[in-house]
Design an enzyme around this catalytic site. Structure first.
Site, PDB file in Angstrom:
ATOM      1  N   SER A  18      -5.074  -0.579  -0.098  1.00 23.42           N
ATOM      2  CA  SER A  18      -3.869  -1.219   0.427  1.00 23.42           C
ATOM      3  C   SER A  18      -4.010  -2.718   0.233  1.00 23.42           C
ATOM      4  CB  SER A  18      -3.708  -0.813   1.901  1.00 23.42           C
ATOM      5  OG  SER A  18      -2.479  -1.267   2.403  1.00 23.42           O
ATOM      6  N   HIS A  45      -0.808   1.217  -1.659  1.00 21.81           N
ATOM      7  CA  HIS A  45       0.414   0.850  -0.941  1.00 21.81           C
ATOM      8  C   HIS A  45       1.020  -0.374  -1.608  1.00 21.81           C
ATOM      9  CE1 HIS A  45      -1.764   2.478   2.880  1.00 21.81           C
ATOM     10  NE2 HIS A  45      -1.320   3.463   2.103  1.00 21.81           N
ATOM     11  N   ASP A 138      -5.170   4.423   6.827  1.00 18.68           N
ATOM     12  CA  ASP A 138      -4.887   5.413   5.783  1.00 18.68           C
ATOM     13  C   ASP A 138      -6.136   5.574   4.896  1.00 18.68           C
ATOM     14  OD1 ASP A 138      -3.318   7.258   4.469  1.00 18.68           O
ATOM     15  OD2 ASP A 138      -2.270   5.799   3.226  1.00 18.68           O
TER      16      ASP A 138
END
Lengths: 194, 269
Positions: A18, A45, A138
């Site tokens: 991310s 992401h 995540d």
């Protein structure tokens, strides 16, 4: 640096990240040799609007061919695949990739957990999962699923991550086989299936 | 997670008891969706879940509603709507009457987006938008045109990214956490239940939109559905799919012309 990081029989390396992961990827991908009978799938992401930019950036910097993923793209060794924004990425048993627009997971679509878990089911012990920098949780559940299915899990050393929260969370709640800095991850990738 | 064999058993039993065929759905996604409702409803043994589905038609209906993906948004992929506004609507506007079909419309966010585009192009008065979904529950939501107010910030940004010039809030009335879209927009919509897996063509359209529905189907079913669209599309009509979907494996090349990089095709013969 640990020795014996030789991984054999690997079909797929799945990479999650991310915030801050792009930096790490750009340090690693340009120096990557040709992929030895495995494919790399990148799930990061990003904003839903900048769809193609990551693929273009990797194409520009790396000699490994990059493929954007569409519905039912066939996964082939030797290529880098990048998950599109605003879809979850799933793996089918016949080596095709599937997309899904269902609810965000961990406030994310694509969710790293979703892709890691799905890849773990299909590729079991021939899967390597690597988690990079980020500022949410995540990826941790996904790494656990890969490990449980017999795969190998790697976490970027939080000290070398721009955003150490995500790797720290993974180290805390999964049992990574390796915690490595970017150079070591590069060496690991270049040693796969040799 | 549930086992592959359990999923296949469920598919077979649903077909046997209710005649609905999930056999052509992509397995990776279907499995996640089934597992999600299984967990959501507190099941711990698959045979209990299976027996509930088999014996309780109300529960079966709930299961189908829950496993079909109903996530949608207004002006998803603003660049698509930009092309629609600049290139497609002016062509459709030359017709005396415009028929559109949103196949798999879910809760209707894209249908209202389309109505707004048509209104701004001065075409809404001569348009009719058919919107269908397999799921009767989502159609009820769509008919009302009521969406969560908290989404409006994102939607109005999408709308502006799609080239919208108006104040987006003029299209709805905000009240206690909901946004009710103006009746003027819904007047030209017709909602009905339609199953792409088993139902046939029901009209001829100038534009068919089916975005992010085919990704849940296998190649064979995709082919069938795209042929259904082909039968339902007038010559020189438009077919729009999701940004990662294609018709190229399903229909002979030369019959459709693609709009550059967009997932919009025009039927040329």
């Amino acid at each position: 640096m640990e020795e014996n990081k030789i991984i054999v029989n690997c079909k797929v390396v799945i990479i999650g990240g991310s915030a801050g992961s792009l930096n790490a990827l750009m340090q690693i991908l340009p120096s990557l040799n040709k992929l030895n009978n495995f494919a790399i799938v990148i799930v990061v992401h990003r904003k839903s609007t900048d769809d193609q930019t990551l693929e273009e950036l990797i194409t520009l910097k790396s000699s490994i061919p990059v493929k954007a993923i569409e519905d039912k793209t066939i996964l082939k060794s030797g290529f880098v695949y990048v998950a599109p924004s605003n879809y979850h990425l799933l793996f089918e048993k016949d080596d095709t990739l599937a997309l899904d627009t269902s609810e965000k997971i961990n406030y994310s679509r694509p969710s790293i957990d979703v892709s890691f878990e799905s890849a773990a089911e299909v590729y079991t012990d021939s899967l390597v999962g690597i988690l990079f920098s980020g500022s949410n949780t995540d990826g941790t559940q996904g790494l656990k699923a890969i490990k449980a299915a017999g795969g190998t899990i790697v976490v970027q050393n939080p000290l070398s991550a721009d955003m150490p929260f995500m790797p720290n969370n993974a180290i805390l709640f999964s049992s990574p086989d390796y915690v490595l800095n970017n150079k070591e991850i590069l060496d690991l990738l270049n040693s796969i299936n040799t | 997670m549930i086992e592959d064999i359990e999923l296949e058993t469920l598919i077979n039993e649903v077909y046997e008891y209710y005649g609905f065929d999930f056999g052509s759905y992509s397995r990776a996604s279907l499995k996640r969706r089934v597992y999600r409702v299984y967990q959501l409803d507190g099941f711990t043994h698959f045979h209990d879940f299976l027996s509930k589905v088999r014996t309780d038609p109300e529960y079966y209906k709930r299961m189908v509603d829950e496993i079909t993906v109903n996530v949608t948004e207004m002006f998803r992929d603003p660049s698509f709507y930009n092309i629609l506004r600049k290139e497609i609507l002016p062509l459709l506007g030359t017709k005396p009457f415009i028929r559109l079909w949103h196949a798999g419309c879910s809760t209707g966010e894209e249908v209202y987006s389309m109505a707004i585009m048509l209104k701004e192009a001065g075409l809404l008065h001569k348009s009719l938008i058919y919107a269908t979904d397999i799921n009767a529950t989502v159609l009820e939501t769509a008919k009302k045109g009521i969406f969560p107010l908290k989404m409006m910030k994102e939607y109005s940004q999408n709308y502006r990214d799609a080239g919208g010039q108006e104040d987006f809030s003029r299209y709805y009335t905000a009240n206690y956490g909901i946004a009710k879209f103006n009746d003027e927009l819904s007047q030209k919509m017709v909602y009905s239940q339609h199953n792409l897996v088993s139902d046939t063509s029901f009209n001829e359209f100038d534009m068919i939109l089916c975005r992010n529905v085919l990704i849940y189907f296998d190649n064979e079913l995709q082919k069938r559905v795209i042929n259904l669209f082909d039968e339902s599309l007038a010559v020189l009509g438009f077919l729009a799919l999701g940004t990662k979907e294609t018709i190229k494996y399903s229909i002979s090349p030369g019959k459709y012309k693609q709009y550059e990089k967009e997932k919009i095709w025009r039927k040329i013969k």
